[in-house]
Design a protein around this motif. Sequence first.
Motif, PDB file in Angstrom:
ATOM      1  N   TYR A  56      39.560  59.135  45.280  1.00 38.94           N
ATOM      2  CA  TYR A  56      39.011  58.242  43.494  1.00 38.94           C
ATOM      3  C   TYR A  56      39.643  56.699  43.794  1.00 38.94           C
ATOM      4  N   ASP A  57      38.294  56.144  43.073  1.00 42.74           N
ATOM      5  CA  ASP A  57      38.639  54.311  43.091  1.00 42.74           C
ATOM      6  C   ASP A  57      39.646  54.199  42.186  1.00 42.74           C
ATOM      7  N   TYR A  58      40.253  54.608  41.447  1.00 43.27           N
ATOM      8  CA  TYR A  58      41.891  54.309  41.084  1.00 43.27           C
ATOM      9  C   TYR A  58      42.886  55.575  40.411  1.00 43.27           C
ATOM     10  N   LEU A  79      46.747  55.790  38.564  1.00 43.92           N
ATOM     11  CA  LEU A  79      47.276  55.470  38.463  1.00 43.92           C
ATOM     12  C   LEU A  79      48.849  55.514  38.447  1.00 43.92           C
ATOM     13  N   ARG A 131      44.851  49.633  48.261  1.00 42.86           N
ATOM     14  CA  ARG A 131      44.565  49.173  47.371  1.00 42.86           C
ATOM     15  C   ARG A 131      44.225  50.005  46.129  1.00 42.86           C
ATOM     16  N   ARG A 132      44.002  50.796  46.312  1.00 41.06           N
ATOM     17  CA  ARG A 132      43.593  51.949  45.209  1.00 41.06           C
ATOM     18  C   ARG A 132      44.514  52.061  44.371  1.00 41.06           C
ATOM     19  N   SER A 181      48.001  51.900  41.883  1.00 42.70           N
ATOM     20  CA  SER A 181      48.831  50.469  40.991  1.00 42.70           C
ATOM     21  C   SER A 181      49.868  51.221  40.030  1.00 42.70           C
ATOM     22  N   TYR A 238      46.912  46.360  34.173  1.00 44.48           N
ATOM     23  CA  TYR A 238      45.940  46.125  33.341  1.00 44.48           C
ATOM     24  C   TYR A 238      46.078  46.038  32.268  1.00 44.48           C
ATOM     25  N   LEU A 275      42.180  48.203  31.872  1.00 46.94           N
ATOM     26  CA  LEU A 275      41.219  49.046  33.179  1.00 46.94           C
ATOM     27  C   LEU A 275      39.898  48.942  32.943  1.00 46.94           C
ATOM     28  N   GLU A 317      38.229  45.310  34.339  1.00 43.16           N
ATOM     29  CA  GLU A 317      38.685  45.318  35.442  1.00 43.16           C
ATOM     30  C   GLU A 317      37.081  46.228  36.201  1.00 43.16           C
ATOM     31  N   ILE A 318      36.836  47.545  35.521  1.00 36.68           N
ATOM     32  CA  ILE A 318      35.941  48.408  36.381  1.00 36.68           C
ATOM     33  C   ILE A 318      35.039  47.903  35.476  1.00 36.68           C
ATOM     34  N   ARG A 375      34.354  44.309  38.045  1.00 39.11           N
ATOM     35  CA  ARG A 375      34.032  44.889  39.633  1.00 39.11           C
ATOM     36  C   ARG A 375      32.975  45.470  39.616  1.00 39.11           C
TER      37      ARG A 375
END
Length: 95
Positions: free
Chosen positions: A19-21, A23, A43-44, A46, A51, A85, A88-89, A92
């Motif tokens: 997964y990219d994120y 949380l 970095r994935r 947080s 957010y 979030l 942000e998605i 990016r």
Amino acid sequence: VDLSGLRARRATSRDIAEYDYVLAMDQENYHALSSLCPEGLERRLSLLMDYAPQARMREVPDPYYGASGGFESVFDMVEDAAQGLLSEIRRRHIE
């Protein structure tokens, strides 16, 4: 919000790779995820509230231990962070 079809499970290092994120709601969970994190994928990870920079709190409290409006307050926090979030998605990955 109907969550009846969802089930909690433990996160794995494979989740972080897939997964990219990823949380976390609080620092304790963030540190637990960090210990599972494959090298180079930090970095994935947080905190969800990263957010919602306008929010006063950096961690989502457990609503079971809050005052009578705890669930509504936590819902509002999560909703604000989810909007951040999503922004942000979009920034990016779409724009």
